[in-house]
Design a protein around this motif. Structure first.
Motif, PDB file in Angstrom:
ATOM      1  N   THR A 374       0.837  -1.896  -0.003  1.00  9.01           N
ATOM      2  CA  THR A 374      -0.104  -0.062   0.145  1.00  9.01           C
ATOM      3  C   THR A 374       0.654   0.729   0.100  1.00  9.01           C
ATOM      4  N   ARG A 375       2.164   1.304   0.969  1.00  8.84           N
ATOM      5  CA  ARG A 375       2.360   2.569   0.809  1.00  8.84           C
ATOM      6  C   ARG A 375       3.540   2.681  -0.479  1.00  8.84           C
ATOM      7  N   THR A 376       4.183   0.830  -1.196  1.00  7.12           N
ATOM      8  CA  THR A 376       4.767   1.883  -2.763  1.00  7.12           C
ATOM      9  C   THR A 376       3.555   2.257  -3.276  1.00  7.12           C
ATOM     10  N   LEU A 377       2.426   1.305  -2.894  1.00  4.82           N
ATOM     11  CA  LEU A 377       1.571   2.048  -4.110  1.00  4.82           C
ATOM     12  C   LEU A 377       1.226   3.848  -3.828  1.00  4.82           C
ATOM     13  N   GLU A 378       1.014   4.397  -2.132  1.00  4.48           N
ATOM     14  CA  GLU A 378       0.661   5.258  -2.611  1.00  4.48           C
ATOM     15  C   GLU A 378       1.616   6.380  -2.880  1.00  4.48           C
ATOM     16  N   ARG A 379       2.598   6.127  -3.000  1.00  4.75           N
ATOM     17  CA  ARG A 379       3.797   6.888  -3.849  1.00  4.75           C
ATOM     18  C   ARG A 379       4.354   7.270  -4.567  1.00  4.75           C
ATOM     19  N   SER A 380       3.495   5.547  -5.766  1.00  9.33           N
ATOM     20  CA  SER A 380       3.700   5.501  -6.917  1.00  9.33           C
ATOM     21  C   SER A 380       3.275   7.020  -7.679  1.00  9.33           C
ATOM     22  N   THR A 381       3.939   7.248  -8.975  1.00  5.39           N
ATOM     23  CA  THR A 381       3.278   7.473 -10.194  1.00  5.39           C
ATOM     24  C   THR A 381       1.703   7.379 -10.690  1.00  5.39           C
ATOM     25  N   SER A 382       1.562   6.505 -10.581  1.00  7.93           N
ATOM     26  CA  SER A 382       0.522   5.628 -10.902  1.00  7.93           C
ATOM     27  C   SER A 382      -0.592   6.830  -9.732  1.00  7.93           C
ATOM     28  N   SER A 383      -0.664   6.968  -8.524  1.00  7.44           N
ATOM     29  CA  SER A 383      -1.715   7.335  -7.761  1.00  7.44           C
ATOM     30  C   SER A 383      -1.537   9.075  -7.735  1.00  7.44           C
ATOM     31  N   HIS A 384      -0.885   9.705  -8.603  1.00 11.45           N
ATOM     32  CA  HIS A 384      -1.044  10.820  -8.854  1.00 11.45           C
ATOM     33  C   HIS A 384      -1.349  11.410 -10.454  1.00 11.45           C
ATOM     34  N   ASN A 385      -1.590  12.444 -10.543  1.00 11.77           N
ATOM     35  CA  ASN A 385      -2.351  13.057 -11.645  1.00 11.77           C
ATOM     36  C   ASN A 385      -1.453  13.898 -12.575  1.00 11.77           C
ATOM     37  N   THR A 386      -1.059  13.041 -12.759  1.00 10.74           N
ATOM     38  CA  THR A 386       0.624  12.917 -14.269  1.00 10.74           C
ATOM     39  C   THR A 386       0.008  12.065 -14.727  1.00 10.74           C
TER      40      THR A 386
END
Length: 527
Positions: A374-386
């Motif tokens: 979960t931590r890895t996902l929340e810091r990932s590029t795919s979890s942001h508007n980019t």
């Protein structure tokens, strides 16, 4: 080999001081285990109860209620008020929060209750990990001193404990970590210095605060770790220190001007970044319920007669465009200080959009600090508007609080209603990503272009707030407040993600994945 390269790209940014202290503390701990070292018990000097202006009780203090503690969104009741100060069922962060003793500042914690908690902790029969850790010591001692001063308590056992905790802190200052950790050490040492009128504590506090606030508070007032939440926390500590120096006569207020100057800058940045409804952007490691709110901090500053300085966003890499219809906050900077990027995400060119005071396009937030998927996902590029290319992160976030290879902004052009920036996060794969924003009264146009070879996969992620209904019709995204049109799209896919504006809270919401080749244009029309 990939792991070795990742580790190298992580370690090469560390300061020599961090390496030196990590090695020193590691070797020292091994030696001390062999000789079974114990800190000597020092006799505490007679303290001076401090005078502090009492601000309104912050929401973050509403932690304890009828034998139940609530931290990071998780509640636990200790039967018969027999507190296990090592309680670890909910992870390290929950236990650390228990031993920070923030709840002592809660409005309904009276003198008798507070003394009972403090004495119970001091005399707990088992070894408490947080008793020897510099970060919990720093926060806990501030809370102890503030409570003692408010209640005008004189207790030799408590004073001896606090003084000896400062001896442990002085022996374990977090030079191996730096950043907000070392600042917290400095803030706490200043409280200890004033309470005990101790020259040694004061000299070290003055040294740390002088050096670190100069480095960590950027020219536009942002805390350099670039988390709006941590900015609020650090500003809170600076205001506490101003309160301390302003209202006590020891040392003739020699730090006051310096602290006020930093507070004015930090207030200015927070004022610029806070949305009109009081929210902060959830960029990097940010969540609600951890720091005092912006409104609470502005009220506290007003109590201390400190005003926000008018600033222009620059060094932090954040930009904000707003008018009567919308507020848009963008990240066009690097991820933060190279030597301490633990709270950074792989989110270059991320943005949030509020329309008529309501969140529409949002950062996904964080729900945990545990080093897990979960931590890895929340810091990932795919979890942001980019934009994510070839299913890779722009910056190599790993291990909970580590960053290896990181994206750098190589070009930034700004005119009145246009911002254009390029980053090199995918340079190794042969790509450069450029994003251009154009702002109008009732619409925003965002253009993304990929320079270099054709990517195998190019996806623009767009995350919506849970309260927003979303429909996809062809190349259009329809919501009650905005209508979004795309050009040069291969495919739009509507799916779900977990939005977390609080720790340990996940709310299903809508995310649109927009697949494209080398260029895409998004037009957001405000309804």
């Amino acid at each position: 080999m990939k792991k070795v390269i990742c580790l190298f790209n992580t370690l090469k940014y560390l300061k020599q001081k961090q390496f030196s202290y990590r090695i020193y503390y590691f070797i020292r701990s091994k030696i001390r285990k062999l000789i079974k070292y114990h800190y000597p018990i020092l006799e505490a000097p007679i303290p001076k109860v401090l005078t502090l202006k009492q601000h309104k009780t912050f929401d973050i203090y509403n932690i304890y209620n009828n034998n139940k503690f609530t931290f990071i969104g998780i509640s636990h009741e200790f039967q018969n008020n027999n507190i296990d100060w090592n309680y670890a069922k909910y992870g390290k962060l929950w236990n650390y929060n228990l031993t920070y003793f923030d709840f002592l500042q809660q409005k309904d914690i009276n003198r008798e209750m507070g003394l009972k908690f403090i004495k119970d902790f001091i005399n707990y029969p088992q070894a408490i990990r947080g008793k020897k850790m510099p970060f919990p010591i720093s926060l806990r001692n501030i809370n102890f001193i503030k409570f003692i001063s408010k209640e005008n308590i004189e207790d030799e056992e408590i004073n001896t404990f606090i003084f000896n905790q400062y001896a442990v802190l002085m022996d374990n200052l977090e030079y191996h970590i730096l950043g907000n950790h070392l600042l917290e050490n400095g803030f706490s040492l200043l409280f200890g210095a004033y309470y005990f009128q101790d020259e040694t504590l004061y000299k070290k506090a003055k040294e740390i605060l002088g050096e670190e606030l100069k480095e960590q508070i950027l020219n536009d007032g942002a805390h350099f770790e670039l988390s709006p939440m941590y900015h609020q926390i650090m500003l809170f500590r600076v205001l506490d220190c101003i309160n301390l120096v302003q209202n006590n006569t020891w040392k003739e207020k020699e730090l006051l001007t310096f602290l006020i100057t930093k507070a004015e800058l930090m207030l200015g940045w927070l004022d610029k970044m806070t949305y009109n409804n009081g929210d902060i952007p959830l960029f990097n490691d940010s969540a609600k319920g951890i720091a005092p709110t912006s409104e609470e901090l502005f009220d506290y500053a007003h109590l201390l007669n400190i005003q926000a300085k008018q600033i222009i966003l620059n060094d932090s890499g954040y930009r904000k465009k707003e008018n009567k219809n919308y507020e848009c906050v963008m990240d066009v900077g690097n991820i933060g200080p190279d030597y301490i990027p633990g709270h950074a995400h792989s989110d270059t060119f991320n943005f949030e959009l509020y329309v008529h005071g309501q969140p529409i396009i949002v950062d996904t937030g964080i729900s945990t600090y545990e080093a897990n998927e979960t931590r890895t996902l929340e810091r990932s590029t795919s979890s942001h508007n980019t934009v994510e290319l070839d299913h890779q992160n722009q910056s190599d976030v790993w291990g909970g609080f580590r960053v290896g290879k990181r994206a750098k902004v190589t070009s930034l052009i700004e005119i009145e209603n246009m911002i254009e920036a390029t980053h090199d996060g995918y340079k190794k794969q042969g790509y450069m990503h450029t994003r251009k924003w154009n702002f109008f009264n009732n619409k925003i146009i965002i253009n993304d272009s990929i320079e270099g070879k054709m990517p195998k996969s190019a996806i623009f992620y767009l995350h919506f707030h849970p309260d927003i209904e979303v429909k996809v019709e062809g190349n259009f995204i329809l919501t009650p407040l905005v209508k979004i049109k795309f050009e040069n799209v291969i495919k739009l896919r509507h799916t779900r993600y977990n939005y977390s504006n609080l720790f340990n809270l996940k709310m299903l919401s809508n995310v649109i994945l927009i697949k494209f080749d080398k260029q895409i244009t998004m037009e957001i029309n405000i309804l």
